[in-house]
Design an enzyme around this catalytic site. Structure first.
Site, mmCIF file in Angstrom:
data_model
loop_
_atom_site.group_PDB
_atom_site.id
_atom_site.type_symbol
_atom_site.label_atom_id
_atom_site.label_comp_id
_atom_site.label_asym_id
_atom_site.label_seq_id
_atom_site.Cartn_x
_atom_site.Cartn_y
_atom_site.Cartn_z
ATOM 1 N N SER A 1 0.839 -1.201 0.000
ATOM 2 C CA SER A 1 0.000 0.000 0.000
ATOM 3 C C SER A 1 0.871 1.246 0.000
ATOM 4 O O SER A 1 1.979 1.244 0.558
ATOM 5 C CB SER A 1 -0.901 0.024 1.240
ATOM 6 N N TYR B 1 -1.271 -0.472 10.529
ATOM 7 C CA TYR B 1 -1.460 -0.676 9.097
ATOM 8 C C TYR B 1 -0.259 -0.162 8.310
ATOM 9 O O TYR B 1 0.288 -0.869 7.449
ATOM 10 C CB TYR B 1 -2.729 0.037 8.635
#
Length: 255
Positions: free
Chosen positions: A136, A149
């Site tokens: 990501s 995350y």
């Protein structure tokens, strides 16, 4: 001969969109996820022959069994896509968030290694195959309120780079796809603006083109590649001033 593609996190979001895109291209799929009904509904709606595999990527033993089942049914996959991932807002000061930290790292990082491991030795012997990990843009810099995350995706990026070098010259390719914002259940609860957001099916089509190109890393959409390069160059003092105002993902919504 149709390609054989093994996809984790296939029950919804990017995983389901990748399944639709590959099935439309004539591929034979292994659809792995935790929700049998959702996986079966997806498989029933796709053209071609596919295998539903119920497993949690946090359980390496269940992934081993799924890999054996796929290999026995269809043979060694041409492409393995470690797509399964979860996200939640987290704060290190909250003891209750430590469980979310653990789960996010277990799935987003360790689950990626556990997804690839059962296939690598046989791919080396065959001198063929492609391992694709979904990281990501959130892993480029640490995002406030999303430490777990961001850390898991940054670690996944470094893991994929290490694996790519390990397998260089073996005939097995390793690729990192670094998405920006994709419209999925994971982003539905984000209470902030998401620039350059893509629908999942459009994102999947771009992922396929990138995978077929054989490149080592692709950031999708391309606009987020510019953002990522710029963020990487921003000095810490300036990044801190800018990032403190960023929107934060709600806590306790592990998806």
């Amino acid at each position: 001969m149709s390609r054989r593609v093994f996809i984790t996190g296939a029950s919804s979001g990017i995983g389901a969109a990748l399944a639709r895109a590959y099935a439309a291209d004539g591929a034979t799929l292994g659809l792995l996820g935790r929700r049998r009904e959702a996986l079966q509904a997806l498989a029933d709606d796709l053209p071609g022959e596919h295998l539903v595999l119920v497993a949690d990527v946090a359980d390496a033993n269940s992934l081993q069994q799924a890999a054996v089942e796929f290999n026995d049914r269809f043979g060694l996959p041409d492409i393995v896509i470690a797509n399964a991932g979860v996200s939640s807002g987290t704060l290190s000061e909250e003891r209750s968030d430590l469980l979310a930290f653990e789960r996010i790292v277990q799935i987003n990082l360790l689950g990626m290694a556990a997804t690839f491991q059962p296939f690598i030795r046989d791919m080396r012997r065959a001198r063929h195959g492609q391992l694709v990990g979904i990281s990501s843009v959130a892993g480029v810099r640490g995002l406030p309120g999303a430490g777990a995350y961001s850390a898991s995706k940054a670690a996944a990026s470094r893991y994929l780079e290490s694996l790519r070098v390990e397998l260089r010259g073996s005939g097995v390719k390793v690729m990192e796809i670094r998405p920006g914002y994709i419209r999925t259940p994971m982003t539905d609860g984000n209470p902030y603006r998401m620039p350059f957001i893509l629908d999942a099916d459009e994102a999947a089509r771009r992922f396929l083109r990138a995978i077929d190109s054989g490149c080592a890393r692709a950031t999708i959409p391309w606009q987020m590649a510019i953002v990522a390069r710029a963020l990487a160059c921003v000095p810490c003092w300036l990044y801190d001033r800018l990032a403190i105002r960023a929107g934060r993902k709600p806590r306790g919504l592990l998806k």
